[in-house]
Design a protein around this motif. Sequence first.
Motif, PDB file in Angstrom:
ATOM      1  N   LEU A 125    -109.879 -48.188   2.566  1.00  0.00           N
ATOM      2  CA  LEU A 125    -108.862 -47.138   2.448  1.00  0.00           C
ATOM      3  C   LEU A 125    -109.355 -45.844   3.085  1.00  0.00           C
ATOM      4  O   LEU A 125    -108.607 -45.146   3.779  1.00  0.00           O
ATOM      5  CB  LEU A 125    -108.479 -46.918   0.987  1.00  0.00           C
ATOM      6  N   PHE A 126    -110.626 -45.517   2.881  1.00  0.00           N
ATOM      7  CA  PHE A 126    -111.183 -44.301   3.469  1.00  0.00           C
ATOM      8  C   PHE A 126    -111.175 -44.386   4.997  1.00  0.00           C
ATOM      9  O   PHE A 126    -110.794 -43.434   5.680  1.00  0.00           O
ATOM     10  CB  PHE A 126    -112.598 -44.066   2.947  1.00  0.00           C
ATOM     11  N   LEU A 127    -111.547 -45.543   5.551  1.00  0.00           N
ATOM     12  CA  LEU A 127    -111.496 -45.714   7.013  1.00  0.00           C
ATOM     13  C   LEU A 127    -110.066 -45.635   7.519  1.00  0.00           C
ATOM     14  O   LEU A 127    -109.806 -45.067   8.580  1.00  0.00           O
ATOM     15  CB  LEU A 127    -112.129 -47.042   7.427  1.00  0.00           C
ATOM     16  N   SER A 128    -109.139 -46.204   6.763  1.00  0.00           N
ATOM     17  CA  SER A 128    -107.732 -46.129   7.145  1.00  0.00           C
ATOM     18  C   SER A 128    -107.269 -44.673   7.168  1.00  0.00           C
ATOM     19  O   SER A 128    -106.559 -44.236   8.082  1.00  0.00           O
ATOM     20  CB  SER A 128    -106.883 -46.951   6.176  1.00  0.00           C
ATOM     21  N   MET A 129    -107.678 -43.897   6.176  1.00  0.00           N
ATOM     22  CA  MET A 129    -107.326 -42.474   6.133  1.00  0.00           C
ATOM     23  C   MET A 129    -107.886 -41.750   7.355  1.00  0.00           C
ATOM     24  O   MET A 129    -107.196 -40.959   7.993  1.00  0.00           O
ATOM     25  CB  MET A 129    -107.849 -41.852   4.830  1.00  0.00           C
ATOM     26  N   LEU A 130    -109.150 -42.049   7.706  1.00  0.00           N
ATOM     27  CA  LEU A 130    -109.746 -41.439   8.904  1.00  0.00           C
ATOM     28  C   LEU A 130    -108.988 -41.836  10.155  1.00  0.00           C
ATOM     29  O   LEU A 130    -108.785 -41.011  11.052  1.00  0.00           O
ATOM     30  CB  LEU A 130    -111.218 -41.835   9.028  1.00  0.00           C
ATOM     31  N   HIS A 131    -108.564 -43.088  10.223  1.00  0.00           N
ATOM     32  CA  HIS A 131    -107.790 -43.562  11.370  1.00  0.00           C
ATOM     33  C   HIS A 131    -106.529 -42.712  11.560  1.00  0.00           C
ATOM     34  O   HIS A 131    -106.267 -42.195  12.648  1.00  0.00           O
ATOM     35  CB  HIS A 131    -107.430 -45.030  11.150  1.00  0.00           C
ATOM     36  N   TYR A 132    -105.764 -42.546  10.509  1.00  0.00           N
ATOM     37  CA  TYR A 132    -104.518 -41.777  10.623  1.00  0.00           C
ATOM     38  C   TYR A 132    -104.779 -40.291  10.843  1.00  0.00           C
ATOM     39  O   TYR A 132    -103.981 -39.606  11.484  1.00  0.00           O
ATOM     40  CB  TYR A 132    -103.628 -42.003   9.395  1.00  0.00           C
ATOM     41  N   ASN A 185     -97.787 -34.538   9.268  1.00  0.00           N
ATOM     42  CA  ASN A 185     -97.335 -33.835   8.056  1.00  0.00           C
ATOM     43  C   ASN A 185     -96.763 -34.799   7.021  1.00  0.00           C
ATOM     44  O   ASN A 185     -96.986 -34.625   5.821  1.00  0.00           O
ATOM     45  CB  ASN A 185     -96.316 -32.763   8.397  1.00  0.00           C
ATOM     46  N   ASP A 186     -96.033 -35.816   7.469  1.00  0.00           N
ATOM     47  CA  ASP A 186     -95.476 -36.790   6.531  1.00  0.00           C
ATOM     48  C   ASP A 186     -96.574 -37.647   5.911  1.00  0.00           C
ATOM     49  O   ASP A 186     -96.581 -37.883   4.699  1.00  0.00           O
ATOM     50  CB  ASP A 186     -94.467 -37.705   7.239  1.00  0.00           C
ATOM     51  N   ILE A 187     -97.490 -38.105   6.736  1.00  0.00           N
ATOM     52  CA  ILE A 187     -98.551 -38.993   6.256  1.00  0.00           C
ATOM     53  C   ILE A 187     -99.496 -38.254   5.307  1.00  0.00           C
ATOM     54  O   ILE A 187     -99.912 -38.792   4.282  1.00  0.00           O
ATOM     55  CB  ILE A 187     -99.337 -39.608   7.433  1.00  0.00           C
ATOM     56  N   PHE A 188     -99.813 -37.004   5.618  1.00  0.00           N
ATOM     57  CA  PHE A 188    -100.792 -36.262   4.818  1.00  0.00           C
ATOM     58  C   PHE A 188    -100.156 -35.281   3.833  1.00  0.00           C
ATOM     59  O   PHE A 188    -100.826 -34.397   3.309  1.00  0.00           O
ATOM     60  CB  PHE A 188    -101.797 -35.563   5.737  1.00  0.00           C
ATOM     61  N   ASP A 219     -99.019 -33.672   0.529  1.00  0.00           N
ATOM     62  CA  ASP A 219     -99.669 -33.601  -0.789  1.00  0.00           C
ATOM     63  C   ASP A 219    -101.164 -33.926  -0.746  1.00  0.00           C
ATOM     64  O   ASP A 219    -101.718 -34.444  -1.717  1.00  0.00           O
ATOM     65  CB  ASP A 219     -98.985 -34.541  -1.799  1.00  0.00           C
ATOM     66  N   THR A 220    -101.810 -33.627   0.373  1.00  0.00           N
ATOM     67  CA  THR A 220    -103.267 -33.793   0.442  1.00  0.00           C
ATOM     68  C   THR A 220    -103.896 -32.449   0.784  1.00  0.00           C
ATOM     69  O   THR A 220    -103.259 -31.573   1.362  1.00  0.00           O
ATOM     70  CB  THR A 220    -103.696 -34.830   1.507  1.00  0.00           C
ATOM     71  N   TRP A 221    -105.142 -32.331   0.461  1.00  0.00           N
ATOM     72  CA  TRP A 221    -105.895 -31.101   0.727  1.00  0.00           C
ATOM     73  C   TRP A 221    -105.916 -30.784   2.215  1.00  0.00           C
ATOM     74  O   TRP A 221    -105.772 -29.637   2.628  1.00  0.00           O
ATOM     75  CB  TRP A 221    -107.318 -31.274   0.190  1.00  0.00           C
ATOM     76  N   VAL A 222    -106.077 -31.794   3.035  1.00  0.00           N
ATOM     77  CA  VAL A 222    -106.283 -31.568   4.465  1.00  0.00           C
ATOM     78  C   VAL A 222    -105.012 -31.104   5.192  1.00  0.00           C
ATOM     79  O   VAL A 222    -105.104 -30.554   6.282  1.00  0.00           O
ATOM     80  CB  VAL A 222    -106.883 -32.829   5.132  1.00  0.00           C
ATOM     81  N   LEU A 223    -103.857 -31.284   4.596  1.00  0.00           N
ATOM     82  CA  LEU A 223    -102.628 -30.844   5.259  1.00  0.00           C
ATOM     83  C   LEU A 223    -102.682 -29.346   5.569  1.00  0.00           C
ATOM     84  O   LEU A 223    -102.282 -28.916   6.650  1.00  0.00           O
ATOM     85  CB  LEU A 223    -101.401 -31.167   4.409  1.00  0.00           C
ATOM     86  N   ASP A 224    -103.220 -28.572   4.653  1.00  0.00           N
ATOM     87  CA  ASP A 224    -103.339 -27.128   4.866  1.00  0.00           C
ATOM     88  C   ASP A 224    -104.719 -26.710   5.359  1.00  0.00           C
ATOM     89  O   ASP A 224    -104.977 -25.520   5.517  1.00  0.00           O
ATOM     90  CB  ASP A 224    -103.037 -26.382   3.549  1.00  0.00           C
ATOM     91  N   ASN A 225    -105.591 -27.676   5.580  1.00  0.00           N
ATOM     92  CA  ASN A 225    -106.962 -27.387   6.004  1.00  0.00           C
ATOM     93  C   ASN A 225    -107.379 -28.267   7.178  1.00  0.00           C
ATOM     94  O   ASN A 225    -108.525 -28.699   7.259  1.00  0.00           O
ATOM     95  CB  ASN A 225    -107.919 -27.611   4.819  1.00  0.00           C
ATOM     96  N   ARG A 226    -106.452 -28.520   8.056  1.00  0.00           N
ATOM     97  CA  ARG A 226    -106.682 -29.401   9.203  1.00  0.00           C
ATOM     98  C   ARG A 226    -107.806 -28.864  10.089  1.00  0.00           C
ATOM     99  O   ARG A 226    -107.877 -27.672  10.356  1.00  0.00           O
ATOM    100  CB  ARG A 226    -105.379 -29.464  10.002  1.00  0.00           C
ATOM    101  N   THR A 227    -108.671 -29.757  10.528  1.00  0.00           N
ATOM    102  CA  THR A 227    -109.745 -29.359  11.437  1.00  0.00           C
ATOM    103  C   THR A 227    -109.254 -29.439  12.880  1.00  0.00           C
ATOM    104  O   THR A 227    -108.192 -30.002  13.166  1.00  0.00           O
ATOM    105  CB  THR A 227    -110.982 -30.273  11.285  1.00  0.00           C
TER     106      THR A 227
END
Length: 175
Positions: A50-57, A68-71, A73-81
Amino acid sequence: MKKIPYGLSEFKEIKLDNFYYIDKTEYIPMLENLPRYLFFIRPRRFGKSLFLSMLHYYYDEKYKEQFNDIFQDTWVLDNRTDEASGYKILRFDFSAIDIYDAEQSFRYDLQLTLRSFVDRYKLDITFGNSNPASMFKEIFTYVLKHNLDLYILIDEYDNFANRLFLNNREDYLNI
């Protein structure tokens, strides 16, 4: 009503189909500050797939428009690198390797994944032969020549070896 994602390891499906998800996206910036080659060793059922899948997306340029749809309600949506949606992803999953014909099954899986990668990103690569080592070399040569950003993810790297060892020790030792 949220569902429990029992047995699911596909991040996009979990996020878009209203499954519970414990957000691990806050670790992405930390990963980007680690050495280039990461190796996750955790026991079975600890969420590596699941973690690798998250990294993939997260890193795949193909999902930039859906980010934005995929992420949501996640922390990274507002903290994108800066590296988000910036890579071509070459993702291997060795969970389906047949232990009774491991070499042929492994070669076939590599060939299928490499061809799929070229098709997915519409790369102008015509493989000279079906030898996986040659196919890898052609892809890496193309990536370097065109200065493309590539991220390689390998899941279940030890799955078939472990199954082979556990199911038939003699076959494992004779390889």
